[in-house]
Design an enzyme around this catalytic site. Structure first.
Site, PDB file in Angstrom:
ATOM      1  N   HIS A  57       9.872   8.048  -8.128  1.00  0.00           N
ATOM      2  CA  HIS A  57      10.262   7.601  -7.229  1.00  0.00           C
ATOM      3  C   HIS A  57      10.785   8.210  -5.990  1.00  0.00           C
ATOM      4  CE1 HIS A  57      10.189   4.070 -10.326  1.00  0.00           C
ATOM      5  NE2 HIS A  57       9.117   4.365 -10.354  1.00  0.00           N
ATOM      6  N   GLU A  59      14.233   8.945  -5.815  1.00  0.00           N
ATOM      7  CA  GLU A  59      15.020   9.559  -5.763  1.00  0.00           C
ATOM      8  C   GLU A  59      15.124  10.643  -5.997  1.00  0.00           C
ATOM      9  OE1 GLU A  59      16.028   5.691  -7.845  1.00  0.00           O
ATOM     10  OE2 GLU A  59      14.223   6.274  -7.107  1.00  0.00           O
ATOM     11  N   CYS A  87      16.289   4.019 -11.651  1.00  0.00           N
ATOM     12  CA  CYS A  87      15.516   2.935 -12.775  1.00  0.00           C
ATOM     13  C   CYS A  87      16.694   3.787 -14.538  1.00  0.00           C
ATOM     14  CB  CYS A  87      14.459   3.085 -12.999  1.00  0.00           C
ATOM     15  SG  CYS A  87      13.785   4.530 -12.874  1.00  0.00           S
ATOM     16  N   TRP A 182      -9.745 -17.734  21.361  1.00  0.00           N
ATOM     17  CA  TRP A 182      -8.248 -17.622  20.388  1.00  0.00           C
ATOM     18  C   TRP A 182      -7.015 -18.704  20.807  1.00  0.00           C
ATOM     19  CZ3 TRP A 182      -9.935 -15.777  16.203  1.00  0.00           C
ATOM     20  CH2 TRP A 182     -10.625 -15.353  15.685  1.00  0.00           C
ATOM     21  N   ARG A 196      -2.073  -8.583   7.223  1.00  0.00           N
ATOM     22  CA  ARG A 196      -2.940  -8.683   5.316  1.00  0.00           C
ATOM     23  C   ARG A 196      -2.976  -7.022   4.985  1.00  0.00           C
ATOM     24  NH1 ARG A 196      -8.323 -10.943   9.233  1.00  0.00           N
ATOM     25  NH2 ARG A 196      -7.030 -13.502   9.174  1.00  0.00           N
ATOM     26  N   THR A 208     -11.909 -24.021   5.908  1.00  0.00           N
ATOM     27  CA  THR A 208     -11.573 -22.313   6.579  1.00  0.00           C
ATOM     28  C   THR A 208     -13.225 -21.424   6.791  1.00  0.00           C
ATOM     29  OG1 THR A 208      -9.471 -22.426   6.410  1.00  0.00           O
ATOM     30  CG2 THR A 208     -10.847 -20.823   6.791  1.00  0.00           C
ATOM     31  N   GLU A 349      -4.177 -18.552   4.672  1.00  0.00           N
ATOM     32  CA  GLU A 349      -4.001 -18.340   6.164  1.00  0.00           C
ATOM     33  C   GLU A 349      -5.685 -19.152   6.130  1.00  0.00           C
ATOM     34  OE1 GLU A 349      -5.728 -14.834   8.858  1.00  0.00           O
ATOM     35  OE2 GLU A 349      -4.474 -13.406   7.223  1.00  0.00           O
ATOM     36  N   PRO A 352      -5.034 -27.081   7.176  1.00  0.00           N
ATOM     37  CA  PRO A 352      -3.704 -28.156   7.365  1.00  0.00           C
ATOM     38  C   PRO A 352      -3.971 -29.000   5.568  1.00  0.00           C
ATOM     39  CG  PRO A 352      -5.777 -29.233   9.073  1.00  0.00           C
ATOM     40  CD  PRO A 352      -5.824 -27.448   8.494  1.00  0.00           C
ATOM     41  N   THR A 356      -1.613 -27.743   2.732  1.00  0.00           N
ATOM     42  CA  THR A 356      -0.186 -29.354   2.847  1.00  0.00           C
ATOM     43  C   THR A 356      -0.021 -29.212   0.888  1.00  0.00           C
ATOM     44  OG1 THR A 356      -0.827 -30.101   4.846  1.00  0.00           O
ATOM     45  CG2 THR A 356      -0.106 -31.375   3.554  1.00  0.00           C
TER      46      THR A 356
END
Length: 434
Positions: A57, A59, A87, A182, A196, A208, A349, A352, A356
């Site tokens: 970690h 620390e 921790c 694009w 990503r 897609t 990604e 719609p 939605t």
């Protein structure tokens, strides 16, 4: 209870600790981002950050580096700044509180308490019982934003979900002919590659895949689309060469250094009827990029041949429940990703319809809008979201904008769901993890 008072020096060193913690972004999951800074009260001595789950970690790294600074004999009475409460329990590594107590620090300043109920406040208590002065809450909001994924993972036992949206200024994602390449600038698209990698997981729907034939992995540099008849050697070497990785340098006990090229990325495809083409860029690159495909359980018997072919390609297939309309249960998708694959953050990604669906079920935590200074007009049916059946302004889904900035020619807007947590508690009956 009196509020802790911090000096300008304290703020300066905690800002540094937060900045150092960012070095671990994209490589620490499911662990948090943590940075630590050690001073003699005035002067910087050393720093450390958490590099990867299973490694020391922040620390411990800072203490080790302080030992080097003092040629192996670290004096008592130093001061540590750490972005997350140390921790106090054994995990993959021993408790950081033990090392801090052994180091005889005089004061520890903490930005935020650990949301893990096994630690929350106990680390502070253990340090105070050892006679160390502890103060907390310095730049706490910054620390919470930095670790929003970890906080969601620990407190809600589910993945943090960010919706990435690229559109024109009038909210269109394509022209009336479906042309979308694009909309946003090269700088925006390059930033998406980094996002990503940082989230470690991209989720999309079959529409897609059929429309754009994407690769959907974090690329070092953008390249043109390689069609279904692309050169086979491209998939053997170029994808791996172009995959974003992060170098993690580990120093062993004997002083020898080891370099890890870290990459742990997943693509998730929701495809009820397994319509994904076998010659799509996604399937042709599954041996290089881990790919999980969810499909409807009710179709399992009728799709045995396609299931076998996809499995042979290297895809991971998971059958789950679906609605009468064939829509997959999003809560079950997230349950599997969280519990079976330890995926704690997802970037959407998608088109719609799927976007939605996530929005309707209050499953989006954060939005990142890339808005281009272009106007397409109402003749295009490709809007960011599909029908939400909202008839009054009072019923609108609400977003709190937290950051707005220019990226090349585009505008980037970061926003957060406002009322989703209450809605999730009310609507979502499935617990992600007990």
């Amino acid at each position: 209870m009196t509020e802790d008072i911090f000096t300008n020096e304290d703020k300066k060193f905690m800002e540094l600790a937060l900045k150092i913690a960012e070095k671990g972004r994209g490589t620490t999951r499911p662990n948090p981002l943590v940075g630590a800074v050690i001073t003699d009260g005035i002067k910087f001595i050393s720093s450390g950050y958490h590099k990867m789950a299973g490694l020391p970690h922040a620390e411990i790294e800072a203490i080790k580096n302080a030992g080097k600074y003092f040629n192996g004999s670290m004096p008592a009475g130093l001061k540590m700044y750490v972005t997350l409460e140390p921790c106090s329990i054994y995990g993959k590594t021993p408790p950081c509180t033990d090392a801090i107590i052994k180091g005889e620090f005089s004061e520890i300043i903490i930005s935020m308490l650990d949301p893990n109920p096994k630690v929350n406040g106990n680390g502070v208590l253990k340090l105070r019982e050892a006679g160390i002065k502890v103060k907390s809450g310095l730049l706490e909001e910054k620390a919470k934003i930095q670790n929003e994924v970890f906080i969601t993972h620990i407190t809600k036992r589910r993945p943090f979900i960010c919706a990435k949206i690229a559109s024109t200024i009038d909210g269109k994602t394509a022209t009336s002919t479906g042309d979308s390449k694009w909309i946003t600038s090269n700088r925006s698209r390059n930033l998406v590659q980094k996002l990503r990698f940082d989230y470690g997981c991209v989720l999309t729907g079959i529409n897609t895949v059929l429309k754009d034939n994407p690769f959907l992995y974090p690329k070092k540099k953008l390249t043109g689309s390689v069609g279904s008849k692309g050169i086979n050697s491209y998939f053997d070497s170029t994808i791996l060469r172009n995959l974003i990785t992060k170098k993690i340098i580990i120093e062993n006990d004997d002083g020898k250094k080891e370099i890890i090229n870290f990459s742990n990325f997943y693509r998730i495809i929701l495809d009820s009827n397994l319509n994904i083409p076998l010659d799509s860029n996604i399937i042709r690159s599954t041996k290089q990029i881990k790919t999980i495909i969810f499909f409807a359980k009710k179709n399992k018997d009728n799709l045995k041949d396609k299931i076998n072919m996809l499995a042979d390609s290297g895809s991971i297939l998971i059958d789950i429940e679906s609605t009468k309309k064939g829509l997959l249960d999003l809560n079950e998708v997230l349950y599997h990703l969280y519990n079976d694959f330890e995926i704690t953050s997802i970037m959407l990604e998608c088109g719609p319809a799927l976007l939605t669906s996530f929005l309707r079920q209050d499953l989006i935590d954060k939005y990142i809008f890339f808005m281009a200074p272009k106007i397409i007009g109402a003749d295009s049916p490709y809007s960011i979201f599909s029908d939400l059946k909202i008839n009054s302004i009072e019923d609108c889904k609400k977003i709190s904008f937290k950051n707005v900035k220019k990226v090349g020619e585009d505008i980037l807007i970061e926003g957060y769901d406002v009322y989703g947590d209450n809605n999730r508690a009310r609507k979502n009956k499935k617990n992600f993890k007990n």
